[in-house]
Scaffold this motif. Structure first.
Motif, PDB file in Angstrom:
ATOM      1  N   THR A   1      33.573  42.546  37.506  1.00 58.02           N
ATOM      2  CA  THR A   1      35.032  42.469  37.530  1.00 58.02           C
ATOM      3  C   THR A   1      35.473  41.114  38.051  1.00 58.02           C
ATOM      4  O   THR A   1      35.121  40.736  39.171  1.00 58.02           O
ATOM      5  CB  THR A   1      35.610  43.575  38.444  1.00 58.02           C
ATOM      6  N   GLN A   2      36.241  40.387  37.252  1.00 60.51           N
ATOM      7  CA  GLN A   2      36.794  39.107  37.682  1.00 60.51           C
ATOM      8  C   GLN A   2      38.041  39.402  38.517  1.00 60.51           C
ATOM      9  O   GLN A   2      39.014  39.966  38.017  1.00 60.51           O
ATOM     10  CB  GLN A   2      37.152  38.240  36.476  1.00 60.51           C
ATOM     11  N   VAL A   3      37.986  39.032  39.790  1.00 58.65           N
ATOM     12  CA  VAL A   3      39.104  39.299  40.705  1.00 58.65           C
ATOM     13  C   VAL A   3      39.871  37.999  40.883  1.00 58.65           C
ATOM     14  O   VAL A   3      39.391  37.055  41.509  1.00 58.65           O
ATOM     15  CB  VAL A   3      38.590  39.830  42.062  1.00 58.65           C
ATOM     16  N   ASN A   4      41.069  37.970  40.323  1.00 60.94           N
ATOM     17  CA  ASN A   4      41.866  36.751  40.315  1.00 60.94           C
ATOM     18  C   ASN A   4      43.349  37.087  40.151  1.00 60.94           C
ATOM     19  O   ASN A   4      43.726  38.261  40.164  1.00 60.94           O
ATOM     20  CB  ASN A   4      41.383  35.831  39.195  1.00 60.94           C
ATOM     21  N   GLN A   5      44.152  36.080  39.967  1.00 65.31           N
ATOM     22  CA  GLN A   5      45.593  36.249  39.819  1.00 65.31           C
ATOM     23  C   GLN A   5      45.927  37.140  38.619  1.00 65.31           C
ATOM     24  O   GLN A   5      46.812  38.004  38.719  1.00 65.31           O
ATOM     25  CB  GLN A   5      46.275  34.890  39.670  1.00 65.31           C
ATOM     26  N   ALA A   6      45.245  36.957  37.514  1.00 66.54           N
ATOM     27  CA  ALA A   6      45.532  37.753  36.315  1.00 66.54           C
ATOM     28  C   ALA A   6      45.349  39.246  36.579  1.00 66.54           C
ATOM     29  O   ALA A   6      46.099  40.075  36.059  1.00 66.54           O
ATOM     30  CB  ALA A   6      44.641  37.306  35.169  1.00 66.54           C
ATOM     31  N   LEU A   7      44.387  39.593  37.401  1.00 68.67           N
ATOM     32  CA  LEU A   7      44.119  40.998  37.709  1.00 68.67           C
ATOM     33  C   LEU A   7      45.091  41.552  38.751  1.00 68.67           C
ATOM     34  O   LEU A   7      45.573  42.672  38.614  1.00 68.67           O
ATOM     35  CB  LEU A   7      42.678  41.168  38.208  1.00 68.67           C
ATOM     36  N   LEU A   8      45.394  40.775  39.779  1.00 69.32           N
ATOM     37  CA  LEU A   8      46.099  41.322  40.943  1.00 69.32           C
ATOM     38  C   LEU A   8      47.557  40.890  41.142  1.00 69.32           C
ATOM     39  O   LEU A   8      48.227  41.429  42.024  1.00 69.32           O
ATOM     40  CB  LEU A   8      45.316  40.967  42.210  1.00 69.32           C
ATOM     41  N   ALA A   9      48.050  39.960  40.353  1.00 67.53           N
ATOM     42  CA  ALA A   9      49.389  39.392  40.601  1.00 67.53           C
ATOM     43  C   ALA A   9      50.488  40.438  40.731  1.00 67.53           C
ATOM     44  O   ALA A   9      51.391  40.288  41.553  1.00 67.53           O
ATOM     45  CB  ALA A   9      49.747  38.383  39.512  1.00 67.53           C
ATOM     46  N   HIS A  10      50.444  41.486  39.964  1.00 66.88           N
ATOM     47  CA  HIS A  10      51.510  42.488  39.986  1.00 66.88           C
ATOM     48  C   HIS A  10      51.037  43.806  40.594  1.00 66.88           C
ATOM     49  O   HIS A  10      51.551  44.868  40.252  1.00 66.88           O
ATOM     50  CB  HIS A  10      52.054  42.702  38.574  1.00 66.88           C
ATOM     51  N   SER A  11      50.088  43.715  41.501  1.00 65.85           N
ATOM     52  CA  SER A  11      49.564  44.917  42.150  1.00 65.85           C
ATOM     53  C   SER A  11      49.972  44.915  43.618  1.00 65.85           C
ATOM     54  O   SER A  11      50.484  43.928  44.131  1.00 65.85           O
ATOM     55  CB  SER A  11      48.032  44.948  42.056  1.00 65.85           C
ATOM     56  N   ARG A  12      49.687  46.018  44.273  1.00 65.94           N
ATOM     57  CA  ARG A  12      49.951  46.092  45.716  1.00 65.94           C
ATOM     58  C   ARG A  12      48.651  46.012  46.523  1.00 65.94           C
ATOM     59  O   ARG A  12      48.619  46.308  47.713  1.00 65.94           O
ATOM     60  CB  ARG A  12      50.751  47.341  46.047  1.00 65.94           C
ATOM     61  N   VAL A  13      47.573  45.570  45.875  1.00 73.73           N
ATOM     62  CA  VAL A  13      46.270  45.450  46.533  1.00 73.73           C
ATOM     63  C   VAL A  13      46.378  44.522  47.741  1.00 73.73           C
ATOM     64  O   VAL A  13      46.884  43.408  47.636  1.00 73.73           O
ATOM     65  CB  VAL A  13      45.190  44.941  45.548  1.00 73.73           C
ATOM     66  N   GLN A  14      45.872  45.003  48.880  1.00 70.52           N
ATOM     67  CA  GLN A  14      45.870  44.213  50.105  1.00 70.52           C
ATOM     68  C   GLN A  14      44.460  43.958  50.635  1.00 70.52           C
ATOM     69  O   GLN A  14      44.278  43.261  51.623  1.00 70.52           O
ATOM     70  CB  GLN A  14      46.696  44.920  51.192  1.00 70.52           C
ATOM     71  N   PHE A  15      43.463  44.574  49.972  1.00 75.58           N
ATOM     72  CA  PHE A  15      42.072  44.391  50.386  1.00 75.58           C
ATOM     73  C   PHE A  15      41.184  44.401  49.152  1.00 75.58           C
ATOM     74  O   PHE A  15      41.332  45.261  48.278  1.00 75.58           O
ATOM     75  CB  PHE A  15      41.610  45.511  51.326  1.00 75.58           C
ATOM     76  N   VAL A  16      40.268  43.433  49.085  1.00 75.97           N
ATOM     77  CA  VAL A  16      39.254  43.388  48.028  1.00 75.97           C
ATOM     78  C   VAL A  16      37.891  43.312  48.703  1.00 75.97           C
ATOM     79  O   VAL A  16      37.675  42.485  49.596  1.00 75.97           O
ATOM     80  CB  VAL A  16      39.447  42.171  47.090  1.00 75.97           C
ATOM     81  N   GLY A  17      36.996  44.177  48.277  1.00 76.20           N
ATOM     82  CA  GLY A  17      35.617  44.153  48.761  1.00 76.20           C
ATOM     83  C   GLY A  17      34.682  43.961  47.588  1.00 76.20           C
ATOM     84  O   GLY A  17      34.915  44.514  46.506  1.00 76.20           O
ATOM     85  N   SER A  18      33.659  43.176  47.772  1.00 74.32           N
ATOM     86  CA  SER A  18      32.659  42.964  46.733  1.00 74.32           C
ATOM     87  C   SER A  18      31.316  43.437  47.268  1.00 74.32           C
ATOM     88  O   SER A  18      30.877  42.998  48.332  1.00 74.32           O
ATOM     89  CB  SER A  18      32.584  41.490  46.347  1.00 74.32           C
ATOM     90  N   SER A  19      30.672  44.317  46.520  1.00 73.79           N
ATOM     91  CA  SER A  19      29.412  44.893  46.989  1.00 73.79           C
ATOM     92  C   SER A  19      28.184  44.112  46.539  1.00 73.79           C
ATOM     93  O   SER A  19      27.073  44.609  46.638  1.00 73.79           O
ATOM     94  CB  SER A  19      29.301  46.344  46.508  1.00 73.79           C
ATOM     95  N   VAL A  20      28.401  42.899  46.049  1.00 76.16           N
ATOM     96  CA  VAL A  20      27.276  42.053  45.635  1.00 76.16           C
ATOM     97  C   VAL A  20      27.287  40.771  46.457  1.00 76.16           C
ATOM     98  O   VAL A  20      28.296  40.427  47.065  1.00 76.16           O
ATOM     99  CB  VAL A  20      27.326  41.731  44.123  1.00 76.16           C
ATOM    100  N   VAL A  21      26.162  40.064  46.472  1.00 75.68           N
ATOM    101  CA  VAL A  21      26.069  38.873  47.309  1.00 75.68           C
ATOM    102  C   VAL A  21      26.692  37.639  46.690  1.00 75.68           C
ATOM    103  O   VAL A  21      27.086  36.718  47.385  1.00 75.68           O
ATOM    104  CB  VAL A  21      24.606  38.575  47.722  1.00 75.68           C
ATOM    105  N   GLY A  22      26.800  37.599  45.371  1.00 68.76           N
ATOM    106  CA  GLY A  22      27.426  36.451  44.719  1.00 68.76           C
ATOM    107  C   GLY A  22      28.934  36.501  44.866  1.00 68.76           C
ATOM    108  O   GLY A  22      29.520  37.569  45.055  1.00 68.76           O
ATOM    109  N   LEU A  23      29.557  35.336  44.779  1.00 66.28           N
ATOM    110  CA  LEU A  23      31.006  35.269  44.969  1.00 66.28           C
ATOM    111  C   LEU A  23      31.748  34.638  43.797  1.00 66.28           C
ATOM    112  O   LEU A  23      32.969  34.501  43.849  1.00 66.28           O
ATOM    113  CB  LEU A  23      31.318  34.469  46.237  1.00 66.28           C
ATOM    114  N   ASP A  24      31.047  34.265  42.746  1.00 66.71           N
ATOM    115  CA  ASP A  24      31.695  33.536  41.666  1.00 66.71           C
ATOM    116  C   ASP A  24      32.660  34.375  40.832  1.00 66.71           C
ATOM    117  O   ASP A  24      33.395  33.849  40.006  1.00 66.71           O
ATOM    118  CB  ASP A  24      30.667  32.849  40.769  1.00 66.71           C
ATOM    119  N   HIS A  25      32.718  35.665  41.043  1.00 65.67           N
ATOM    120  CA  HIS A  25      33.644  36.531  40.309  1.00 65.67           C
ATOM    121  C   HIS A  25      34.962  36.757  41.064  1.00 65.67           C
ATOM    122  O   HIS A  25      35.851  37.458  40.578  1.00 65.67           O
ATOM    123  CB  HIS A  25      32.990  37.884  40.005  1.00 65.67           C
TER     124      HIS A  25
END
Length: 188
Positions: free
Chosen positions: A41-65
């Motif tokens: 899942t690409q977590v960026n402005q396109a995904l979250l701009a119009h959401s109420r998300v206040q926390f993002v967690g990534s369960s993998v060690v890489g961060l490029d997404h």
């Protein structure tokens, strides 16, 4: 959907909706308070701009997404699993180094271990190797004057050489270990 036991772990926090990582889009997260993802899942402005998300967690060690700069600018808290497997990876690397020393019938103090990158994993590898008596060359380590150079490393490289470890193909390495074990030359 790729997070085992996600329902059990997070249900006390509210309603949980499991989706395949590639299927998560802006309409799915519009009313979400938190988002836990893997690298699909690409977590960026396109995904979250119009959401109420206040926390993002990534369960993998890489961060490029994850667009961490955008999340920070929006005040969205971010946490990743980076470093969570560092100890087990360092134990694996030390096991390989010990195996090589045994196969070569060399004392640890006779060997120099090059560690490229002294981050989550590298600093643990260095500590374990030092405790066993290996000499160390650390790249990515600042001694106050300059970076210490390294001529070889025991890390797996990306790209074309991905199938090689210690300069041998995985199949060749296993064959060498099996032969030495059968001869009884490797012991701990």
């Amino acid at each position: 959907d790729a997070l085992p036991l996600a329902q059990q772990m997070f249900r006390h926090l509210g309603d949980i909706h499991l989706l395949p990582g590639r299927a998560i889009d802006a309409k799915h997260v519009k009313n979400a308070d938190a988002l836990i993802v893997r690298s699909r899942t690409q977590v960026n402005q396109a995904l979250l701009a119009h959401s109420r998300v206040q926390f993002v967690g990534s369960s993998v060690v890489g961060l490029d997404h994850v667009d961490q700069a955008w999340l920070a600018h929006q005040g969205i808290h971010f946490y990743s699993a980076q470093g969570c497997n560092a100890n087990s990876v360092s134990e694996y690397i030390i096991t390989l180094a010990v195996e090589q020393a045994c196969l070569r019938q060399q004392d640890f103090a006779q060997l120099t271990l090059g560690v490229v990158g002294v981050g989550h994993v590298g600093k643990r590898v260095a500590a374990k190797a030092q405790a066993l008596g290996f000499k160390l060359l650390l790249m990515g380590y600042w001694d106050g004057v300059s970076f210490i150079p390294v001529d070889f490393s025991l890390h797996r490289e990306k790209g074309r050489n991905q199938q090689k470890l210690f300069g041998l193909k995985k199949k060749e390495l296993k064959k060498q270990f099996r032969k030495k074990r059968q001869q009884g030359t490797c012991s701990y």
